[in-house]
Design a protein around this motif. Structure first.
Motif, short mmCIF file in Angstrom:
data_model
loop_
_atom_site.label_atom_id
_atom_site.label_comp_id
_atom_site.label_asym_id
_atom_site.label_seq_id
_atom_site.Cartn_x
_atom_site.Cartn_y
_atom_site.Cartn_z
N ARG A 1 0.85 -1.20 0.00
CA ARG A 1 0.00 0.00 0.00
C ARG A 1 0.88 1.24 0.00
O ARG A 1 2.00 1.21 0.51
N HIS B 1 0.41 5.58 0.63
CA HIS B 1 -0.48 6.70 0.94
C HIS B 1 0.21 8.01 0.58
O HIS B 1 1.40 8.18 0.81
N TRP C 1 -8.11 10.83 7.94
CA TRP C 1 -7.37 9.58 7.69
C TRP C 1 -6.04 9.65 8.44
O TRP C 1 -5.23 10.53 8.19
N ASP D 1 -2.61 7.45 9.65
CA ASP D 1 -1.87 6.24 9.31
C ASP D 1 -1.88 5.22 10.45
O ASP D 1 -1.93 4.01 10.22
N GLY E 1 -4.65 3.63 8.37
CA GLY E 1 -3.55 2.97 7.69
C GLY E 1 -3.28 1.58 8.28
O GLY E 1 -3.02 0.61 7.56
#
Length: 500
Positions: A389, A391, A482, A484, A488
């Motif tokens: 992933r 971000h 959002w 992490d 996340g």
């Protein structure tokens, strides 16, 4: 196109304005009988601001609400609950015009014999009579109204400042429409199919069977203003209505099926136009300068097509010119140039913006390719699957498009490398300053459709991400902040459960 002049209407209606041409027609004098629509004081003397008359009847209104312009929209909405009682008051005579002829109703004030003031928020024609809709104030009650507006009670009627401004605006636009339609028909042979007296200060419009060229618009405007500068007079001819006549000629003019007044009014602009109409009109077109907006709006219907030609006159024209000048001056200040240079400077800014946008797009494509290469480099050298992933923080309004560019570049590199290793990548992007209403976009792509779908469903269930997809791509949006360490970490846990 045309310059403007200060509107200066006459203060007194000439005695020759209202002319009863039927020898057997007379204005009723019985104070307990209402004068029919067509012979009302507002139609006999459109500049009269106040009048003393008598009440004929008063009752609690049966209508749940009253529209300010007397028209129903295409989509009827439930009427809101009334905030105060609404009365229907019929008077012997009135200077408050009830809607008709495409013209919205006036508003005004009634003064009862005890000196109290009652707000008239609308007036309508019921059959052949004018009905005033009176909205009671908190301190007023229905019993007092019934007593003060009982048959024969003396009542004062006035437009007030607000009502007269509204009346003057309506007269200017309505008389201008008669003038414009007459000029279009006589000079250009273009018939007016309909017209609309829109809410102030928007331009009104006439609906035509065909569009006009810029030259034709200029010709119509020049001819109309030539007649205005000549100061052509306006008068009204009233006669008994032939009950066998059901339709009158003219734009959107006809006898409504519920009209029982028995009076026909013809508005005459001296040497220019004769048109049946029940509306209020200025006694002269002097200083009623007309301005036609060159843009036209095409309308397509199931049976025919037409265009709308917009126009301004009177107070609306002055308001339009004032606001336009203010906007132009403000824009010139922002652009650091004189008003005449605004179009050129704006064009320059637009061209520079296009170049800047193209440069950003090129840089984003280059950056997307670099990020895709970085992700591809994370793949195991000796085969195996790639699950990861990434971000980003990005304030672009097209963050999802950028993530898509990364995925496209990655898939292309993966194919070029000849690798058959499975992969699953989740990209996310949040704005730099986040609030509870912020949106984080999420893009999932991979070599296995089912794995992509499984991750998407898990994002829906565990992070409340709204989205969907098909095949090897799934995208969604997360609303909120959002972090992490929270979102996340949850995403990492979802990917940990992925098994190829």
């Amino acid at each position: 196109m045309a310059t403007t002049a200060t509107l200066s209407p006459p203060s007194v209606t000439p005695p020759t304005y209202h002319r009863i041409v039927s020898p057997t027609l007379a204005i009723p004098t019985d104070p307990l009988q209402p004068i029919p629509v067509g012979l009302l004081a507002c139609q006999r003397d459109p500049l009269l601001r106040e009048l003393t008359t008598t009440a004929v009847s008063c009752r609690v209104s049966q209508s749940p609400s009253v529209r300010s312009n007397g028209r129903e929209g295409k989509k009827k909405k439930p009427a809101p609950a009334p905030t105060a009682p609404l009365l229907e008051v019929v008077l012997h005579d009135t200077i408050i015009f009830p809607e008709g002829g495409g013209q919205p109703a006036d508003v005004g004030i009634l003064t009862s014999s005890d000196g109290d003031l009652w707000d008239v928020v609308e007036a309508k024609r019921h059959g052949g009579h004018a009905v005033h809709y009176v909205r009671l104030k908190p301190e007023q009650n229905v019993d007092d109204a019934f007593r003060l507006f009982s048959p024969g009670a003396v009542v004062g009627v006035s437009l007030g400042d607000q009502g007269f401004r509204r009346r003057l605006d309506h007269m200017c636009m309505h008389t201008s429409q008669h003038l414009l339609s007459a000029v279009l028909e006589t000079r250009l042979h273009v018939e007016t199919l309909a017209w609309s007296l829109t809410a102030y200060p928007a331009p009104c419009y006439v609906e035509l069977a065909r569009g006009l060229s810029p030259e034709e618009i200029a010709t119509a405007q020049e001819e109309a203003n030539r007649l205005v500068f000549e100061g052509r007079s306006v008068h009204v001819e009233v006669e008994e209505l032939d009950p066998t006549v059901k339709v009158m000629s003219g734009p959107s003019v006809g006898i409504p099926s519920n009209y029982t007044g028995g009076v026909k009014r013809t508005v005459v602009i001296d040497g220019v136009d004769r048109n049946p109409c029940c509306g209020t009109h200025l006694p002269s077109i002097h200083n009623l300068q007309l301005f036609l907006l060159p843009n036209m709006e095409a309308l397509a219907r199931a049976t025919t097509s037409s265009v709308r030609l917009y126009f301004l006159a009177g107070p609306r024209l002055i308001t339009h010119l004032t606001s336009t000048h203010t906007l132009l001056t403000s824009t010139a200040s922002i652009m650091s140039c004189g008003a005449p240079q605004v179009p050129e400077r704006v064009q320059q800014v637009v061209e520079e913006r296009k170049k800047a946008t193209k440069r950003v797009e090129d840089l984003e494509a280059e950056l997307a390719a670099a990020i895709a290469s970085e992700i591809a480099a994370c793949a195991p050298r000796e085969g195996g699957e790639l699950v990861l992933r990434r971000h980003r923080t990005d304030d672009s309004a097209t963050a999802l498009a950028f993530l898509s560019a990364i995925s496209t570049a990655f898939v292309s590199k993966h194919v070029e490398s000849g690798s058959t290793s499975p992969y699953l990548v989740v990209l996310s992007s949040s704005p730099s300053a986040q609030t509870s209403a912020s949106t984080t976009v999420v893009l999932v792509f991979g070599s296995g459709d089912q794995k992509v779908k499984d991750v998407g469903e898990a994002l829906k269930a565990k992070l409340n991400v709204k989205g969907g997809g098909k095949g090897p791509r799934w995208s969604g949006k997360f609303t909120g902040v959002w972090k992490d360490g929270r979102e996340g970490a949850a995403l990492a846990a979802i990917l940990e459960s992925v098994k190829f």
